[in-house]
Write an enzyme that holds these catalytic residues in place. Structure first.
Site, mmCIF file in Angstrom:
data_model
loop_
_atom_site.group_PDB
_atom_site.id
_atom_site.type_symbol
_atom_site.label_atom_id
_atom_site.label_comp_id
_atom_site.label_asym_id
_atom_site.label_seq_id
_atom_site.Cartn_x
_atom_site.Cartn_y
_atom_site.Cartn_z
ATOM 1 N N SER A 15 -8.094 -4.733 5.004
ATOM 2 C CA SER A 15 -8.697 -4.462 3.692
ATOM 3 C C SER A 15 -9.052 -5.717 2.887
ATOM 4 O O SER A 15 -8.681 -5.848 1.720
ATOM 5 C CB SER A 15 -7.771 -3.548 2.868
ATOM 6 O OG SER A 15 -7.486 -2.364 3.573
ATOM 7 N N ASN A 74 -10.803 -2.454 -5.440
ATOM 8 C CA ASN A 74 -10.021 -1.524 -6.268
ATOM 9 C C ASN A 74 -10.628 -1.314 -7.662
ATOM 10 O O ASN A 74 -10.292 -0.353 -8.348
ATOM 11 C CB ASN A 74 -8.557 -1.983 -6.397
ATOM 12 C CG ASN A 74 -7.751 -1.830 -5.124
ATOM 13 O OD1 ASN A 74 -6.823 -2.596 -4.869
ATOM 14 N ND2 ASN A 74 -8.076 -0.846 -4.300
ATOM 15 N N TRP A 75 -11.561 -2.198 -8.076
ATOM 16 C CA TRP A 75 -12.242 -1.995 -9.368
ATOM 17 C C TRP A 75 -13.014 -0.687 -9.375
ATOM 18 O O TRP A 75 -13.351 -0.160 -10.432
ATOM 19 C CB TRP A 75 -13.186 -3.156 -9.682
ATOM 20 C CG TRP A 75 -12.516 -4.442 -10.060
ATOM 21 C CD1 TRP A 75 -12.533 -5.609 -9.342
ATOM 22 C CD2 TRP A 75 -11.737 -4.718 -11.237
ATOM 23 N NE1 TRP A 75 -11.810 -6.579 -10.001
ATOM 24 C CE2 TRP A 75 -11.311 -6.065 -11.166
ATOM 25 C CE3 TRP A 75 -11.355 -3.949 -12.345
ATOM 26 C CZ2 TRP A 75 -10.532 -6.669 -12.154
ATOM 27 C CZ3 TRP A 75 -10.567 -4.558 -13.330
ATOM 28 C CH2 TRP A 75 -10.166 -5.888 -13.228
ATOM 29 N N HIS A 105 2.469 3.804 -8.885
ATOM 30 C CA HIS A 105 2.298 2.383 -9.217
ATOM 31 C C HIS A 105 3.486 1.898 -10.058
ATOM 32 O O HIS A 105 3.972 0.785 -9.881
ATOM 33 C CB HIS A 105 0.999 2.143 -9.990
ATOM 34 C CG HIS A 105 -0.236 2.501 -9.206
ATOM 35 N ND1 HIS A 105 -0.436 2.062 -7.926
ATOM 36 C CD2 HIS A 105 -1.320 3.257 -9.523
ATOM 37 C CE1 HIS A 105 -1.608 2.529 -7.482
ATOM 38 N NE2 HIS A 105 -2.150 3.260 -8.428
ATOM 39 N N ARG A 113 -5.131 -1.835 9.006
ATOM 40 C CA ARG A 113 -6.311 -2.633 8.642
ATOM 41 C C ARG A 113 -5.913 -3.684 7.609
ATOM 42 O O ARG A 113 -4.843 -3.607 7.011
ATOM 43 C CB ARG A 113 -7.434 -1.738 8.105
ATOM 44 C CG ARG A 113 -7.036 -0.828 6.964
ATOM 45 C CD ARG A 113 -8.247 -0.023 6.460
ATOM 46 N NE ARG A 113 -7.847 0.945 5.446
ATOM 47 C CZ ARG A 113 -7.807 2.257 5.630
ATOM 48 N NH1 ARG A 113 -8.155 2.786 6.778
ATOM 49 N NH2 ARG A 113 -7.422 3.059 4.654
ATOM 50 N N GLY A 160 -0.059 5.593 -4.216
ATOM 51 C CA GLY A 160 -0.707 6.862 -4.544
ATOM 52 C C GLY A 160 -0.143 8.001 -3.710
ATOM 53 O O GLY A 160 0.233 9.049 -4.233
ATOM 54 N N ARG A 161 -0.045 7.769 -2.393
ATOM 55 C CA ARG A 161 0.480 8.820 -1.509
ATOM 56 C C ARG A 161 1.945 9.117 -1.791
ATOM 57 O O ARG A 161 2.373 10.261 -1.723
ATOM 58 C CB ARG A 161 0.266 8.426 -0.044
ATOM 59 C CG ARG A 161 -1.164 8.697 0.432
ATOM 60 C CD ARG A 161 -1.468 7.976 1.713
ATOM 61 N NE ARG A 161 -1.658 6.550 1.472
ATOM 62 C CZ ARG A 161 -1.786 5.653 2.435
ATOM 63 N NH1 ARG A 161 -1.713 6.025 3.696
ATOM 64 N NH2 ARG A 161 -1.981 4.380 2.135
ATOM 65 N N TRP A 162 2.699 8.090 -2.129
ATOM 66 C CA TRP A 162 4.118 8.296 -2.475
ATOM 67 C C TRP A 162 4.214 9.304 -3.623
ATOM 68 O O TRP A 162 5.029 10.225 -3.597
ATOM 69 C CB TRP A 162 4.747 6.962 -2.897
ATOM 70 C CG TRP A 162 6.196 7.053 -3.262
ATOM 71 C CD1 TRP A 162 7.266 6.879 -2.437
ATOM 72 C CD2 TRP A 162 6.729 7.338 -4.573
ATOM 73 N NE1 TRP A 162 8.439 7.043 -3.147
ATOM 74 C CE2 TRP A 162 8.134 7.323 -4.459
ATOM 75 C CE3 TRP A 162 6.154 7.606 -5.827
ATOM 76 C CZ2 TRP A 162 8.982 7.564 -5.538
ATOM 77 C CZ3 TRP A 162 6.995 7.851 -6.906
ATOM 78 C CH2 TRP A 162 8.388 7.832 -6.761
ATOM 79 N N ASP A 194 0.827 -1.213 0.000
ATOM 80 C CA ASP A 194 0.000 0.000 0.000
ATOM 81 C C ASP A 194 0.862 1.265 0.000
ATOM 82 O O ASP A 194 1.993 1.252 0.468
ATOM 83 C CB ASP A 194 -0.913 -0.034 1.241
ATOM 84 C CG ASP A 194 -2.071 0.941 1.123
ATOM 85 O OD1 ASP A 194 -2.415 1.338 -0.018
ATOM 86 O OD2 ASP A 194 -2.637 1.307 2.166
ATOM 87 N N ARG A 218 -11.997 2.165 -8.498
ATOM 88 C CA ARG A 218 -11.132 3.339 -8.727
ATOM 89 C C ARG A 218 -11.360 3.928 -10.115
ATOM 90 O O ARG A 218 -11.941 3.267 -10.984
ATOM 91 C CB ARG A 218 -9.674 2.918 -8.557
ATOM 92 C CG ARG A 218 -9.367 2.587 -7.112
ATOM 93 C CD ARG A 218 -7.895 2.582 -6.864
ATOM 94 N NE ARG A 218 -7.634 2.294 -5.458
ATOM 95 C CZ ARG A 218 -6.440 2.299 -4.906
ATOM 96 N NH1 ARG A 218 -5.373 2.591 -5.644
ATOM 97 N NH2 ARG A 218 -6.279 2.051 -3.637
HETATM 98 C C1 IPE Z 1 -5.397 -2.688 -0.132
HETATM 99 O O1 IPE Z 1 -5.097 -1.349 -0.334
HETATM 100 C C2 IPE Z 1 -5.335 -3.420 -1.420
HETATM 101 C C3 IPE Z 1 -4.013 -3.513 -2.022
HETATM 102 C C4 IPE Z 1 -2.878 -3.081 -1.536
HETATM 103 C C5 IPE Z 1 -3.988 -4.194 -3.287
HETATM 104 P P1 IPE Z 1 -6.219 -0.236 -0.475
HETATM 105 O O2 IPE Z 1 -5.506 1.051 -0.642
HETATM 106 O O3 IPE Z 1 -7.177 -0.597 -1.531
HETATM 107 O O4 IPE Z 1 -6.948 -0.319 0.936
HETATM 108 P P2 IPE Z 1 -7.860 0.738 1.694
HETATM 109 O O5 IPE Z 1 -8.846 1.241 0.699
HETATM 110 O O6 IPE Z 1 -6.951 1.829 2.164
HETATM 111 O O7 IPE Z 1 -8.426 -0.030 2.831
HETATM 112 C C1 IPE Z 2 -1.457 0.336 -3.375
HETATM 113 O O1 IPE Z 2 -1.313 1.713 -3.343
HETATM 114 C C2 IPE Z 2 -1.783 -0.197 -4.748
HETATM 115 C C3 IPE Z 2 -3.176 -0.614 -4.912
HETATM 116 C C4 IPE Z 2 -4.082 -0.636 -3.983
HETATM 117 C C5 IPE Z 2 -3.579 -1.047 -6.236
HETATM 118 P P1 IPE Z 2 -2.542 2.701 -3.320
HETATM 119 O O2 IPE Z 2 -2.876 3.042 -4.727
HETATM 120 O O3 IPE Z 2 -3.644 2.206 -2.491
HETATM 121 O O4 IPE Z 2 -1.867 3.979 -2.629
HETATM 122 P P2 IPE Z 2 -2.540 4.935 -1.561
HETATM 123 O O5 IPE Z 2 -3.026 4.079 -0.446
HETATM 124 O O6 IPE Z 2 -3.627 5.667 -2.266
HETATM 125 O O7 IPE Z 2 -1.410 5.823 -1.147
HETATM 126 MG MG MG Z 3 -4.131 2.385 -0.521
#
Ligand code: IPE
Ligand code: IPE
Ligand code: MG
Length: 248
Positions: free
Chosen positions: A194, A66-67, A35, A192, A21-23, A18, A69
């Protein structure tokens, strides 16, 4: 240098990768750049685990949820997955890595399904380490599907309700044959799970680090293993009983 006791390695390490995105956002980049960079961490950690002698490494790459998104982000993730599979087969063969996948794979775009099937097929006889990719994976969906198939068998009279044991349920999950994770690592700070392997992680040790996935490399992986080795796994018993068992 992180000290690792090779005699007490976790057999199965799972990672919720995880924070991509924040990175990226923190650096003024778009989420997709995170990613892209996350792929390098995957390569690094897979090799580190292999070198260390880990038997099973599960990587949570994409959840059922994640679908939801934005379409462009989902498409980019699918593209990266396909590229990763195409470019890594050679390395997997070289290092004796076997690939498996869990999740609702039918939801993946056809070209990703093809790439995944090809990688699984080509690496099926490797016995160095098993990488279990969780894609389009959701634990509730997995458990529901297992319950449905068991119910159908009972309904047809092929199975008695008494025969529904913990072992039977476990054997109907997509992780059948894979030992439960000993250590679950989650990067980027969220406390968590997830929807990841809810049944299988009943007694898994959980390690959460603030490091974002694109920054997580071999050294961070070794630190997580070292932390795991400090834990006392009691499985419901007392500390005294646990110590006695460890001595035998
Ligand atoms: C969990 O991360 C799923 C994966 C890392 C593939 P998410 O970013 O989807 O989880 P939530 O939404 O913060 O719980
Ligand atoms: C994990 O990183 C990758 C996936 C869940 C596909 P995120 O995309 O969830 O990154 P954050 O949590 O938004 O930073
Ligand atoms: Mg995430």
């Amino acid at each position: 240098m992180v000290e690792i006791d090779k005699e007490r390695l976790p057999r199965h390490v799972a990672i919720i990768m995880d924070g991509n995105g924040r990175w990226a956002t923190q650096r003024g980049l778009n989420r997709i750049a995170g990613h892209r960079r996350g792929k390098d961490s995957v390569k690094d950690v897979v090799e580190a685990a292999r070198r260390l002698g880990i038997e099973y490494l599960s990587l949570y790459a994409f959840s059922s949820e994640n679908w939801q998104r934005p379409k462009t982000e989902v498409q980019a993730l699918m593209r990266f997955l396909r590229h990763y599979l195409a470019s890594e087969i050679k390395r997997m063969m070289k290092h004796g890595i076997r690939l498996e996948a869990i999740g609702n794979l039918r939801r993946l775009p056809p070209e990703v399904q093809t790439a995944l099937r090809k990688a699984i097929h080509q690496t099926r006889d490797n016995d160095g380490m098993t990488v279990v990719l969780a894609v389009s994976y959701g634990s509730r969906e997995e458990i529901t599907e297992a319950a449905r198939s068991i119910a159908a068998e009972v309904h047809r009279g092929e199975l008695a309700p008494d025969e529904v044991t913990e072992e039977l349920v476990a054997s109907r999950l997509s992780t059948a044959g894979i030992p439960d994770p000993d250590l679950l690592i989650r990067t980027s700070g969220e406390m968590r799970v997830s929807n990841f392997q809810l049944w299988q992680i009943a007694y898994t040790e959980i390690y959460v680090t603030d490091t974002r996935w694109p920054d997580f490399r071999e050294q961070n992986f070794l630190e997580a293993i070292a932390h795991y080795q400090q834990r006392e796994r009691r499985f419901g018993r007392t500390q005294e009983q646990t110590k006695l068992r460890a001595a035998h």
